[in-house]
Motif scaffolding. Structure first.
Motif, short mmCIF file in Angstrom:
data_model
loop_
_atom_site.label_atom_id
_atom_site.label_comp_id
_atom_site.label_asym_id
_atom_site.label_seq_id
_atom_site.Cartn_x
_atom_site.Cartn_y
_atom_site.Cartn_z
N UNK A 132 -1.92 -10.31 -12.31
CA UNK A 132 -1.75 -10.90 -11.14
C UNK A 132 -0.20 -9.99 -10.77
N UNK B 155 0.42 -15.71 -6.33
CA UNK B 155 -0.34 -14.73 -6.46
C UNK B 155 0.85 -13.31 -6.48
N UNK B 156 1.67 -13.53 -5.61
CA UNK B 156 2.24 -12.32 -5.53
C UNK B 156 4.15 -12.57 -5.62
N UNK C 56 -7.37 -9.97 -1.83
CA UNK C 56 -6.89 -11.40 -1.95
C UNK C 56 -7.92 -12.34 -0.79
N UNK D 145 10.17 -14.79 -14.60
CA UNK D 145 9.65 -13.52 -13.82
C UNK D 145 8.44 -13.48 -13.41
N UNK D 146 8.02 -12.35 -13.06
CA UNK D 146 6.40 -12.55 -12.18
C UNK D 146 5.60 -12.68 -12.72
N UNK E 200 5.43 -2.42 -1.57
CA UNK E 200 6.04 -2.47 -2.89
C UNK E 200 7.79 -2.20 -2.80
N UNK F 60 -4.71 -7.61 -5.30
CA UNK F 60 -3.84 -8.27 -3.65
C UNK F 60 -4.41 -8.02 -2.05
N UNK G 34 -2.66 4.40 -8.22
CA UNK G 34 -3.82 3.23 -8.73
C UNK G 34 -5.47 3.34 -7.82
N UNK G 35 -4.73 4.27 -7.08
CA UNK G 35 -6.44 4.50 -5.67
C UNK G 35 -7.25 5.77 -6.35
N UNK H 245 6.38 -4.98 -19.93
CA UNK H 245 6.83 -5.86 -20.16
C UNK H 245 7.03 -6.61 -21.17
N UNK I 88 -2.66 5.25 1.83
CA UNK I 88 -3.36 3.88 1.54
C UNK I 88 -1.96 4.10 0.48
N UNK I 89 -1.54 4.25 -0.99
CA UNK I 89 -0.83 4.47 -1.65
C UNK I 89 0.29 4.86 -1.53
N UNK J 248 0.79 1.44 0.53
CA UNK J 248 1.21 0.79 -1.16
C UNK J 248 2.79 0.49 -1.94
N UNK K 5 -6.92 -18.74 -9.59
CA UNK K 5 -6.57 -17.59 -8.96
C UNK K 5 -7.15 -18.69 -7.61
N UNK L 101 -2.76 -4.49 -7.35
CA UNK L 101 -2.52 -3.89 -5.81
C UNK L 101 -4.09 -3.84 -5.57
#
Lengths: 547, 203
Positions: free
Chosen positions: B100, A45-46, B109, A58-59, A25, B106, B64-65, B36, A17-18, A21, B174, B103
């Motif tokens: 925002x 949302x993205x 979502x 920017x995001x 990305x 998303x 991330x997981x 950021x 999954x990573x 991802x 959201x 992952x």
């Protein structure tokens, strides 16, 4: 054991999954097309890198906001979402993107909705296509099309104006044509009804016009002769004599007589037509010309004036004069001899008083005879039968003869006479000696007659190339300037001489001129009133073998 | 080590002794926010501080997981606050920004199709992020425009309350399209309450 296996399986799925991802990305970031994801509430949302680059947001700045703020058309995205949802397909709409930098970019926004396994809406993808360059091109194209259209409208207007102008010109031309036609008709009527015969030749001496009177004169038809050259006309029997008379150049003729037949005498004149020309093939009147000098010669007009009647009257008059003169000369001669006999005492003695009267009568009779002789000469000149005995003669001797015959007269008047002869003997001239003597006598007589007492008359003779020239100069009364033109005309006597001398017929210089010209010579003079006159004449010489 | 570090060290050690893991994604969102706001240098400073505290962590290598001690997540926030002199509002903004670029958000979502669905899925949402504690979808009234959620069994540091306030507000933002949306922590475990209670309301 089973728990351990499950854990390993979980671990593997998690890693997959990573990886997935990261793949998504990376792919999302690489994608050059600006893309964003929006949840069903319309909130972003993205976004990917390309989206950030295009919008300059920017995001962090853009995610979590409603998408509508990005566009000039605030309800545009909402409408697009609804349309995408209702039609369940990808929809594209043109909108204006408002960037963070304040720029407005034309974009095509394509929307596609996302569904879960149950078919429920879980959001949208939106992709932006920057069409600003295309729009700019389109706008420039439209601008150019507009400009061109405007240009074309302008040109069309110009063309319409030109068309109107042309129509106006055409109207003017029609009017001018009508006037020209009218003028042409008038001219044609004049030409047709003209009592003189007219031949019009173009610059190549082709006959291009012949009026009815000319047809009558020669018994010809214009239709048979138009466009024929002068040489072709020579072959036409009725015209051959005229063509010869005119010559190949058809110029330089002024009031010359031409006898067509026994009872038809024409006076022929030619006029050179010059000027601008516009030849109209369809017209019977090909010339629109002026006669201005210095312009190109366009043709020649031959005018034939019928002088038959005038000639007949003139001839009758001459015949009458001739007849009258002849009839008068015989009794005058009888009178002369009778008077002579009386004066010579052949008929008995007369008193001095009687003698004086008879002498005056004799003198008057002599003048009468001279006048009659002059009239006869004129009549013969006009009849064209004046010269009949040309012989080779010595002009010097003739002059001396005349001078000698005036010796007494000049002495009586106190006038000195001088004869300037050439050193070398001059060639002979072929002349009617009697007439030539008369010509010299007339000139010498005038010089003596119109000289003042104590004056001088000089006669000069000189030779020139193939001619002799005689000059008779006096220092007498001269000829008034305004009367010089008429010196050689019949019965002309200058006003100043008429005051001092009542004698003279006014025919002497006319006869002289005709005699000189009949011998192929020329006569001219210089004169100044109260200072004198010099009359010159020249005659062609004739050497041995010529003649 | 100075006094502050000693106290932060003590705090770190205390935190690290607490049990409970969270997804690496939470750490990753921290890293993104620091990056950021403060750039690579800021990120390195935080990593250095973590190392100084005895808990080295490479923030860019987070899975991330994977599960990480929640204490690390809390400690990263504490370090950032100390290094960058961040105030509570900065921590709130950190939490508010995290969804925002998350992952997991998303991935989840699909729950965000409606307010009610999102509200109902809140416990699952928590479980996707933490292996301890729980979230209770306590109350919702779309008519009166508010909802109440409770977090139970989470007691690491009061600072995180601010982070969660921001985080939960973003999740609500959201779903609820309203500029006048507010969140309030009505009960806090650090103030003697049995759980954290958050009330989100809008007009």
């Amino acid at each position: 054991m089973a728990e351990e296996k499950l854990s390993l399986e979980y671990q593997r799925i998690k890693e997959d999954l990573e990886i997935l991802e990261r793949y998504i990305e990376d792919f999302f970031e690489f994608l050059p097309l600006p893309v964003c994801m929006v949840n069903p509430a319309g909130i972003i949302i993205g976004i990917n890198r390309a989206f950030q680059d295009l919008t300059c947001y920017n995001e962090m700045e853009i995610v979590g906001k409603e998408m509508g703020f990005l566009f000039l058309e605030k309800k545009g995205i909402k409408n697009l979402e609804e349309e995408v949802q209702s039609r369940q397909t990808r929809i594209t709409k043109e909108m204006v993107l408002l960037t963070k930098d304040g720029e407005k970019i034309s974009v095509n926004v394509s929307g596609q909705f996302r569904k879960d396994e149950g078919g429920n809406l879980i959001g949208y993808f939106f992709a932006l296509f920057d069409i600003s360059a295309l729009k700019k091109f389109q706008q420039e194209l439209e601008k150019k099309v507009k400009e061109k259209t405007k240009d074309l409208e302008g040109k069309t207007k110009e063309l319409e104006d030109s068309g109107r102008s042309l129509l106006n010109i055409l109207e003017d031309m029609k009017e001018a044509l009508r006037q020209t036609e009218e003028e042409k008709n008038k001219t044609q009527a004049i030409i047709t009804n003209f009592t003189d015969g007219l031949f019009l030749f173009d610059r190549k001496s082709n006959l291009i016009l012949l009026n009815p009177q000319a047809e009558v004169f020669f018994g010809i038809k214009a239709g048979d002769l138009i466009n024929k050259s002068i040489s072709e006309l020579n072959a036409v029997p009725a015209l051959s004599s005229l063509v010869k008379f005119l010559g190949p150049e058809i110029t330089g003729i002024f009031r010359k007589e031409f006898q067509v037949k026994e009872n038809l005498v024409l006076e022929v004149s030619t006029i050179a037509i010059t000027g601008e020309v516009e030849e109209d093939k369809s017209s019977s009147s090909p010339f629109v010309a002026t006669r201005e000098r210095g312009e190109e010669k366009l043709g020649t007009l031959v005018i034939l004036h019928d002088v038959t009647r005038e000639k007949m009257v003139e001839r009758m008059k001459t015949e009458f004069v001739s007849l009258a003169a002849h009839q008068l000369r015989t009794p005058l001669s009888a009178i002369k001899w009778t008077l002579k006999m009386l004066l010579d005492g052949d008929l008995g003695g007369i008193t001095e008083e009687q003698k004086s009267f008879i002498e005056k009568t004799y003198s008057s009779n002599e003048r009468m005879i001279a006048l009659i002789n002059d009239l006869l000469s004129v009549a013969r000149i006009e009849e064209g039968r004046y010269l009949y005995k040309p012989v080779l003669s010595d002009i010097e001797l003739m002059i001396e003869f005349v001078i000698n015959s005036y010796k007494e007269e000049s002495k009586k008047r106190g006038i000195k006479v001088e004869f300037e002869k050439p050193e070398k003997k001059l060639p002979l001239v072929l002349v009617d000696a009697e007439k030539m003597r008369l010509a010299i006598q007339n000139l010498f007589d005038n010089a003596i007659r119109y000289s003042r007492p104590g004056g001088k008359v000089t006669v000069s003779l000189k030779g020139a190339k193939k001619e002799v020239e005689v000059s008779i100069k006096d220092i007498g009364v001269g000829i008034p300037e305004n009367q010089k033109e008429r010196v050689f005309t019949k019965f002309f006597r200058a006003a100043n001489v008429m005051r001092i001398d009542t004698e003279g017929s006014g025919l002497g210089l006319f006869i002289t001129k005709n005699i000189i010209e009949a011998h192929g010579g020329k006569i001219w003079f210089e004169s100044e009133e109260n200072k004198g006159s010099t009359f010159h004449f020249s005659l062609p010489t004739q050497t041995a073998g010529e003649g | 080590m100075n006094q502050k570090n000693i106290s932060l060290k003590e705090e770190a050690d205390r935190l690290m002794r607490l049990k409970g893991n969270s997804r690496g994604e939470i750490l990753r969102t921290h890293a993104i926010y620091i990056l950021y706001r403060k750039g690579e240098e800021g990120l390195r400073e935080v990593e250095k501080k973590m190392e100084e505290l005895g808990y080295p962590l490479r923030l860019k290598g987070i899975h991330p997981l994977s599960w990480y001690p929640e204490a690390l997540s809390v400690l990263v926030i504490l370090c950032a606050r100390e290094i960058f002199k961040w105030k509570d509002s900065d921590i709130f903004d950190m939490g508010n920004s995290a969804p925002k670029y998350s992952f997991i958000v998303k991935l989840l979502m699909r729950y965000f199709v409606s307010l009610r669905r999102c509200f109902e899925e809140a416990p699952n949402y928590w479980r996707e992020h933490f292996d301890f504690g729980e979230m209770e979808a306590s109350e919702i009234s779309e008519k009166e425009k508010y909802l109440v959620v409770r977090v139970k069994g989470y007691k690491f540091h009061p600072l995180i309350c601010n982070f969660h306030l921001g985080y939960f507000l973003r999740i609500a933002q959201f779903i609820i399209k309203n500029e006048k949306i507010a969140i309030e922590e009505t009960k806090c475990i650090h103030k003697g309450a049995p759980y954290h209670e958050y009330v989100i309301s809008w007009k």
